[in-house]
Design a protein around this motif. Structure first.
Motif, PDB file in Angstrom:
ATOM      1  N   ARG A  21      58.596  38.544  54.543  1.00 52.12           N
ATOM      2  CA  ARG A  21      59.238  39.443  55.884  1.00 52.12           C
ATOM      3  C   ARG A  21      60.107  38.437  55.885  1.00 52.12           C
ATOM      4  NH1 ARG A  21      53.943  37.582  59.198  1.00 52.12           N
ATOM      5  NH2 ARG A  21      52.786  39.837  59.069  1.00 52.12           N
ATOM      6  N   SER A  22      61.974  38.766  56.452  1.00 52.21           N
ATOM      7  CA  SER A  22      62.981  38.900  56.616  1.00 52.21           C
ATOM      8  C   SER A  22      63.336  37.575  57.950  1.00 52.21           C
ATOM      9  CB  SER A  22      64.142  39.318  57.091  1.00 52.21           C
ATOM     10  OG  SER A  22      64.057  40.223  58.370  1.00 52.21           O
ATOM     11  N   ASP A  56      59.748  34.738  59.990  1.00 51.01           N
ATOM     12  CA  ASP A  56      58.862  33.966  59.920  1.00 51.01           C
ATOM     13  C   ASP A  56      58.741  33.124  60.650  1.00 51.01           C
ATOM     14  OD1 ASP A  56      56.041  33.870  59.763  1.00 51.01           O
ATOM     15  OD2 ASP A  56      55.576  34.888  57.919  1.00 51.01           O
ATOM     16  N   ILE A  76      67.124  36.838  63.860  1.00 52.01           N
ATOM     17  CA  ILE A  76      67.194  38.119  63.463  1.00 52.01           C
ATOM     18  C   ILE A  76      68.782  38.444  62.971  1.00 52.01           C
ATOM     19  CG2 ILE A  76      66.874  40.124  64.348  1.00 52.01           C
ATOM     20  CD1 ILE A  76      63.836  38.902  65.626  1.00 52.01           C
ATOM     21  N   ASN A 122      68.776  43.120  59.151  1.00 55.88           N
ATOM     22  CA  ASN A 122      68.177  43.401  60.028  1.00 55.88           C
ATOM     23  C   ASN A 122      67.459  44.792  60.828  1.00 55.88           C
ATOM     24  OD1 ASN A 122      65.640  41.343  59.122  1.00 55.88           O
ATOM     25  ND2 ASN A 122      67.395  40.190  60.533  1.00 55.88           N
ATOM     26  N   LYS A 151      64.853  47.097  61.587  1.00 51.19           N
ATOM     27  CA  LYS A 151      63.670  46.694  61.269  1.00 51.19           C
ATOM     28  C   LYS A 151      62.842  46.282  62.849  1.00 51.19           C
ATOM     29  CE  LYS A 151      65.429  44.081  56.899  1.00 51.19           C
ATOM     30  NZ  LYS A 151      65.126  43.105  55.995  1.00 51.19           N
ATOM     31  N   THR A 152      61.162  45.973  62.537  1.00 46.52           N
ATOM     32  CA  THR A 152      61.293  45.856  63.621  1.00 46.52           C
ATOM     33  C   THR A 152      60.514  44.412  63.881  1.00 46.52           C
ATOM     34  OG1 THR A 152      59.981  48.568  64.167  1.00 46.52           O
ATOM     35  CG2 THR A 152      58.149  46.440  64.952  1.00 46.52           C
ATOM     36  N   PHE A 153      60.306  43.815  65.077  1.00 44.36           N
ATOM     37  CA  PHE A 153      60.016  42.737  64.483  1.00 44.36           C
ATOM     38  C   PHE A 153      58.905  42.195  65.948  1.00 44.36           C
ATOM     39  CE2 PHE A 153      64.049  42.634  63.059  1.00 44.36           C
ATOM     40  CZ  PHE A 153      63.917  41.921  62.067  1.00 44.36           C
ATOM     41  N   THR A 188      62.573  47.418  67.852  1.00 42.90           N
ATOM     42  CA  THR A 188      62.613  47.781  66.761  1.00 42.90           C
ATOM     43  C   THR A 188      64.810  47.409  66.795  1.00 42.90           C
ATOM     44  OG1 THR A 188      62.026  48.956  65.910  1.00 42.90           O
ATOM     45  CG2 THR A 188      63.721  49.592  65.273  1.00 42.90           C
ATOM     46  N   TYR A 191      58.240  37.420  63.740  1.00 42.40           N
ATOM     47  CA  TYR A 191      58.077  37.732  62.470  1.00 42.40           C
ATOM     48  C   TYR A 191      58.408  39.346  62.280  1.00 42.40           C
ATOM     49  CZ  TYR A 191      53.259  39.718  63.785  1.00 42.40           C
ATOM     50  OH  TYR A 191      52.220  40.655  64.520  1.00 42.40           O
ATOM     51  N   GLU A 192      58.861  39.780  61.037  1.00 40.89           N
ATOM     52  CA  GLU A 192      58.467  41.029  61.141  1.00 40.89           C
ATOM     53  C   GLU A 192      58.048  41.961  60.867  1.00 40.89           C
ATOM     54  OE1 GLU A 192      61.127  43.688  57.212  1.00 40.89           O
ATOM     55  OE2 GLU A 192      61.186  41.559  57.124  1.00 40.89           O
ATOM     56  N   GLU A 193      57.279  43.524  61.138  1.00 40.27           N
ATOM     57  CA  GLU A 193      56.063  43.951  60.542  1.00 40.27           C
ATOM     58  C   GLU A 193      56.421  44.689  59.500  1.00 40.27           C
ATOM     59  OE1 GLU A 193      53.630  44.517  61.851  1.00 40.27           O
ATOM     60  OE2 GLU A 193      53.966  43.730  64.162  1.00 40.27           O
TER      61      GLU A 193
END
Length: 203
Positions: free
Chosen positions: A17-18, A20, A74, A80, A83-85, A138, A185-187
């Motif tokens: 994860r980018s 976490d 983020i 990012n 990306k979804t967080f 997102t 965290y990143e999904e």
């Protein structure tokens, strides 16, 4: 048994994860500078929890909130975008009521600014026992640009908001709200190249 390997490829681990990060308010916590309350100082870190005590108000439009700078990682990386967080946290209150969780930014013309309005805001019902709540968003290019100081604007943070103190749906009450174990965290999704690799390995 004989294992045949053909066309071996090396791919990025899709489970890295980018972002976490967990804030337990004991070993990992925002500094005092990152906990700011509008309408007076209503927040403090006490006994390993973030505790908030919003006050009553006779003004029906009155609101108070605590801004938490928990998304810095983020906004630090343009990869990012798209990306979804997810944000999870535990919360409880000495009085049953409702708390808004929103993405909050700074605008030179409107210092109290909710990014995207109701599109990036949700309301959680709190009770006397700890429950876990989840918020997912997102990152768009517009959001990333806004967070990285587009002209007259500032970083997007998490805002825990209260209207007229704390609402239980029928009345406004003083209460002590406790927040703990915030996790950002990143999904992730499984990289299709792993399916390709497993096929080549005859797994």
């Amino acid at each position: 048994a004989t294992v045949y390997i053909d066309e071996l490829v090396v791919v990025e681990d899709p489970y890295v994860r980018s972002v976490d990060t967990t804030y337990d308010f004991e070993t990992v916590k925002p500094t005092d500078a990152y906990i700011t309350g509008f309408g007076g100082s209503i927040a403090s870190i006490t006994n390993g929890e973030l505790q908030m005590t919003p006050s009553k108000s006779t003004n029906i439009n009155s609101r108070q909130f605590v801004r938490l700078y928990i998304f810095d990682s983020i906004w630090a990386n343009s990869t990012n975008v798209g990306k979804t967080f997810t944000v999870t946290f535990k919360a409880k209150s000495t009085v049953d009521g409702k708390m808004d969780f929103a993405l909050n930014g700074y605008n030179a013309d409107m210092p109290i600014y909710s990014y995207g309005g109701t599109s990036y805001s949700t309301q959680f019902a709190l009770s006397g026992e700890y429950q876990t709540y989840t918020y997912t968003f997102t990152v768009s290019q517009d959001m990333f640009d806004f967070a990285n100081n587009a002209p007259g604007k500032g970083p997007i943070v998490a805002a825990l908001r209260f209207y007229n103190g704390f609402s239980d749906g029928t009345a406004y009450n003083s209460a002590v709200i406790s927040i703990d174990d915030i996790h950002v965290y990143e999904e992730l999704t499984v990289d299709k190249s792993f399916k390709y690799l497993s096929e080549k390995l005859h797994i």
